[in-house]
Design a protein around this motif. Sequence first.
Motif, PDB file in Angstrom:
ATOM      1  N   ILE A 220       0.864  -1.178   0.000  1.00  0.00           N
ATOM      2  CA  ILE A 220       0.000   0.000   0.000  1.00  0.00           C
ATOM      3  C   ILE A 220       0.903   1.232   0.000  1.00  0.00           C
ATOM      4  CG2 ILE A 220      -1.750   1.310   1.241  1.00  0.00           C
ATOM      5  CD1 ILE A 220      -2.758  -1.284   2.427  1.00  0.00           C
ATOM      6  N   ILE A 221       0.979   1.875  -1.133  1.00  0.00           N
ATOM      7  CA  ILE A 221       1.829   3.053  -1.255  1.00  0.00           C
ATOM      8  C   ILE A 221       1.101   4.285  -0.732  1.00  0.00           C
ATOM      9  CG2 ILE A 221       3.049   4.549  -2.882  1.00  0.00           C
ATOM     10  CD1 ILE A 221       4.345   1.845  -2.416  1.00  0.00           C
ATOM     11  N   ALA A 222      -0.220   4.327  -0.928  1.00  0.00           N
ATOM     12  CA  ALA A 222      -1.007   5.460  -0.437  1.00  0.00           C
ATOM     13  C   ALA A 222      -2.464   5.066  -0.352  1.00  0.00           C
ATOM     14  CB  ALA A 222      -0.843   6.662  -1.353  1.00  0.00           C
ATOM     15  N   CYS A 223      -3.200   5.735   0.522  1.00  0.00           N
ATOM     16  CA  CYS A 223      -4.631   5.484   0.651  1.00  0.00           C
ATOM     17  C   CYS A 223      -5.305   6.726   1.219  1.00  0.00           C
ATOM     18  CB  CYS A 223      -4.902   4.272   1.532  1.00  0.00           C
ATOM     19  SG  CYS A 223      -3.952   4.230   3.069  1.00  0.00           S
ATOM     20  N   THR A 224      -6.566   6.927   0.837  1.00  0.00           N
ATOM     21  CA  THR A 224      -7.314   8.083   1.314  1.00  0.00           C
ATOM     22  C   THR A 224      -8.720   7.666   1.696  1.00  0.00           C
ATOM     23  OG1 THR A 224      -8.224   8.685  -0.845  1.00  0.00           O
ATOM     24  CG2 THR A 224      -6.049   9.565  -0.304  1.00  0.00           C
ATOM     25  N   GLY A 225      -9.415   8.552   2.416  1.00  0.00           N
ATOM     26  CA  GLY A 225     -10.811   8.330   2.751  1.00  0.00           C
ATOM     27  C   GLY A 225     -11.024   7.098   3.597  1.00  0.00           C
ATOM     28  N   LYS A 226     -12.020   6.318   3.248  1.00  0.00           N
ATOM     29  CA  LYS A 226     -12.370   5.147   4.050  1.00  0.00           C
ATOM     30  C   LYS A 226     -11.363   4.016   3.907  1.00  0.00           C
ATOM     31  CE  LYS A 226     -15.519   3.121   0.605  1.00  0.00           C
ATOM     32  NZ  LYS A 226     -16.929   2.764   0.331  1.00  0.00           N
ATOM     33  N   TYR A 227     -10.400   4.157   2.993  1.00  0.00           N
ATOM     34  CA  TYR A 227      -9.407   3.110   2.804  1.00  0.00           C
ATOM     35  C   TYR A 227      -8.099   3.375   3.543  1.00  0.00           C
ATOM     36  CZ  TYR A 227     -12.593   1.354  -0.686  1.00  0.00           C
ATOM     37  OH  TYR A 227     -13.716   0.870  -1.316  1.00  0.00           O
ATOM     38  N   VAL A 228      -8.081   4.403   4.382  1.00  0.00           N
ATOM     39  CA  VAL A 228      -6.889   4.663   5.181  1.00  0.00           C
ATOM     40  C   VAL A 228      -6.634   3.465   6.080  1.00  0.00           C
ATOM     41  CG1 VAL A 228      -5.904   6.081   7.008  1.00  0.00           C
ATOM     42  CG2 VAL A 228      -7.108   7.156   5.105  1.00  0.00           C
ATOM     43  N   ASP A 229      -5.418   2.930   6.023  1.00  0.00           N
ATOM     44  CA  ASP A 229      -5.072   1.727   6.783  1.00  0.00           C
ATOM     45  C   ASP A 229      -3.611   1.817   7.204  1.00  0.00           C
ATOM     46  OD1 ASP A 229      -4.302  -1.195   7.294  1.00  0.00           O
ATOM     47  OD2 ASP A 229      -6.438  -1.393   6.824  1.00  0.00           O
ATOM     48  N   GLU A 230      -3.326   1.349   8.409  1.00  0.00           N
ATOM     49  CA  GLU A 230      -1.962   1.409   8.928  1.00  0.00           C
ATOM     50  C   GLU A 230      -1.071   0.321   8.344  1.00  0.00           C
ATOM     51  OE1 GLU A 230      -0.742   3.773  10.771  1.00  0.00           O
ATOM     52  OE2 GLU A 230      -2.669   4.807  10.846  1.00  0.00           O
ATOM     53  N   ALA A 231      -1.659  -0.715   7.766  1.00  0.00           N
ATOM     54  CA  ALA A 231      -0.868  -1.837   7.253  1.00  0.00           C
ATOM     55  C   ALA A 231      -0.034  -1.413   6.057  1.00  0.00           C
ATOM     56  CB  ALA A 231      -1.795  -2.980   6.869  1.00  0.00           C
ATOM     57  N   ASP A 232       1.101  -2.088   5.889  1.00  0.00           N
ATOM     58  CA  ASP A 232       1.979  -1.796   4.763  1.00  0.00           C
ATOM     59  C   ASP A 232       1.595  -2.576   3.513  1.00  0.00           C
ATOM     60  OD1 ASP A 232       3.560   0.019   6.142  1.00  0.00           O
ATOM     61  OD2 ASP A 232       4.859  -1.543   6.940  1.00  0.00           O
ATOM     62  N   SER A 233       0.871  -3.673   3.685  1.00  0.00           N
ATOM     63  CA  SER A 233       0.508  -4.494   2.538  1.00  0.00           C
ATOM     64  C   SER A 233      -1.001  -4.657   2.448  1.00  0.00           C
ATOM     65  CB  SER A 233       1.159  -5.880   2.625  1.00  0.00           C
ATOM     66  OG  SER A 233       0.592  -6.640   3.671  1.00  0.00           O
ATOM     67  N   LEU A 234      -1.473  -4.893   1.237  1.00  0.00           N
ATOM     68  CA  LEU A 234      -2.901  -5.091   1.017  1.00  0.00           C
ATOM     69  C   LEU A 234      -3.384  -6.336   1.756  1.00  0.00           C
ATOM     70  CD1 LEU A 234      -5.396  -4.057  -0.582  1.00  0.00           C
ATOM     71  CD2 LEU A 234      -4.737  -5.650  -2.397  1.00  0.00           C
ATOM     72  N   GLU A 235      -2.547  -7.368   1.754  1.00  0.00           N
ATOM     73  CA  GLU A 235      -2.925  -8.634   2.381  1.00  0.00           C
ATOM     74  C   GLU A 235      -3.181  -8.492   3.878  1.00  0.00           C
ATOM     75  OE1 GLU A 235      -1.026  -9.280  -1.437  1.00  0.00           O
ATOM     76  OE2 GLU A 235      -0.427  -8.127   0.337  1.00  0.00           O
ATOM     77  N   ASN A 236      -2.412  -7.650   4.544  1.00  0.00           N
ATOM     78  CA  ASN A 236      -2.519  -7.500   5.997  1.00  0.00           C
ATOM     79  C   ASN A 236      -3.462  -6.373   6.417  1.00  0.00           C
ATOM     80  OD1 ASN A 236      -0.656  -9.569   6.393  1.00  0.00           O
ATOM     81  ND2 ASN A 236       1.080  -8.143   6.265  1.00  0.00           N
ATOM     82  N   SER A 237      -4.101  -5.734   5.473  1.00  0.00           N
ATOM     83  CA  SER A 237      -4.954  -4.587   5.776  1.00  0.00           C
ATOM     84  C   SER A 237      -6.363  -5.039   6.153  1.00  0.00           C
ATOM     85  CB  SER A 237      -5.030  -3.657   4.569  1.00  0.00           C
ATOM     86  OG  SER A 237      -5.807  -4.241   3.542  1.00  0.00           O
ATOM     87  N   THR A 238      -7.141  -4.080   6.642  1.00  0.00           N
ATOM     88  CA  THR A 238      -8.540  -4.343   6.987  1.00  0.00           C
ATOM     89  C   THR A 238      -9.483  -3.953   5.856  1.00  0.00           C
ATOM     90  OG1 THR A 238      -8.712  -2.152   8.027  1.00  0.00           O
ATOM     91  CG2 THR A 238      -8.086  -4.001   9.446  1.00  0.00           C
ATOM     92  N   ILE A 239      -8.942  -3.707   4.698  1.00  0.00           N
ATOM     93  CA  ILE A 239      -9.757  -3.345   3.537  1.00  0.00           C
ATOM     94  C   ILE A 239     -10.672  -4.504   3.171  1.00  0.00           C
ATOM     95  CG2 ILE A 239      -9.640  -2.760   1.078  1.00  0.00           C
ATOM     96  CD1 ILE A 239      -6.934  -1.369   1.776  1.00  0.00           C
ATOM     97  N   ALA A 240     -11.879  -4.192   2.765  1.00  0.00           N
ATOM     98  CA  ALA A 240     -12.904  -5.208   2.486  1.00  0.00           C
ATOM     99  C   ALA A 240     -12.416  -6.243   1.476  1.00  0.00           C
ATOM    100  CB  ALA A 240     -14.177  -4.546   1.977  1.00  0.00           C
ATOM    101  N   PRO A 241     -12.764  -7.509   1.678  1.00  0.00           N
ATOM    102  CA  PRO A 241     -12.318  -8.582   0.782  1.00  0.00           C
ATOM    103  C   PRO A 241     -12.688  -8.362  -0.678  1.00  0.00           C
ATOM    104  CG  PRO A 241     -13.233  -9.512   2.793  1.00  0.00           C
ATOM    105  CD  PRO A 241     -13.515  -8.037   2.843  1.00  0.00           C
ATOM    106  N   ASN A 242     -13.869  -7.812  -0.952  1.00  0.00           N
ATOM    107  CA  ASN A 242     -14.261  -7.622  -2.352  1.00  0.00           C
ATOM    108  C   ASN A 242     -13.386  -6.577  -3.048  1.00  0.00           C
ATOM    109  OD1 ASN A 242     -15.588  -5.614  -0.713  1.00  0.00           O
ATOM    110  ND2 ASN A 242     -16.846  -5.077  -2.486  1.00  0.00           N
TER     111      ASN A 242
END
Length: 314
Positions: A220-242
């Motif tokens: 995750i190089i950058a994220c904004t809005g509801k996709y702000v996440d502290e994780a460094d990778s998409l796999e370890n983030s809380t972003i919705a599965p879909n």
Amino acid sequence: MDFLFQDEAEQDENALKSRQSDKTWRILVIDDDESVHQITRLVLADALVENRKLELVSAYSSVEAKEILLQDSDFCMAFVDVVMETDHAGLELVEWIRKDLGNQAIRLVLRTGQAGSAPEATVIKQFDINDYKEKTDFTSGKMITSVYAAIRGYRDITTIQRSLDAFKQLIAATHDLLQIQQFKPFGSAALHHLLTLMEVDSSALYIARSHLDENGNNMIIACTGKYVDEADSLENSTIAPNIKERIQQTFDRKGSYSDTECFIKYYESSPDVASVLYIEFEDDAEHFKANLAEPFAMSIALILENLMRQKSQN
């Protein structure tokens, strides 16, 4: 791409229409005759231009109009009466709007009940107006036609201006990004400049994948809005599965997708580095222009490749 967006699009259709209906075209009506304001409101009460209603604001003198415009210049057009405090108050107001206020975008429609004091041929030649109407000949049909023409002209002018501003931002942003040597600041700056350039309300993700990265994660190089996440990778983030699945599909298929809800694009500057830009519109996509995003996002991908190579060599 065979993203299964249909069900979600149907669910969100009503919400999107609701957001669009909140926007209006704002028109300033400047006339010292109350009946003119009443007639104008009556004629335009149900008008809908490009899915937007009209919002009319009244001023009863050129002085009051100046006060309004100094505080709020967000009007697409103005109906301007010629004769108010003086025989040429409207013409002087037009001069003030164009020269002193410096507003070239607002469309100005001059209306007069005393054509003899301001002949059409002379006024059109000497003053920067967009239309000239005699009140006795200004029927409801002609008024609506005049509004449509003025709003479309305003829309085109502001679109051109946004494109010019975006080009300037593109140049400045690319220069700034070249000075950044770390991934997180790089990504944050890139996404910030891109969304500023687009002038859209959105939540977004910028994901990078490098074959030079031994872990093989989607960073995750950058994220904004509801996709702000502290994780460094998409796999370890809380972003919705879909959403993760859509991004994964974009990497796998090396394609792109866009509709009124989102924009997804795959970028590959070399066989070693690829990235995906995902923008989900919280408002309608009216101001989003993919052709403006393309060169900017590709510049980001090229810079990202260089940063990846620097990291692998350290």
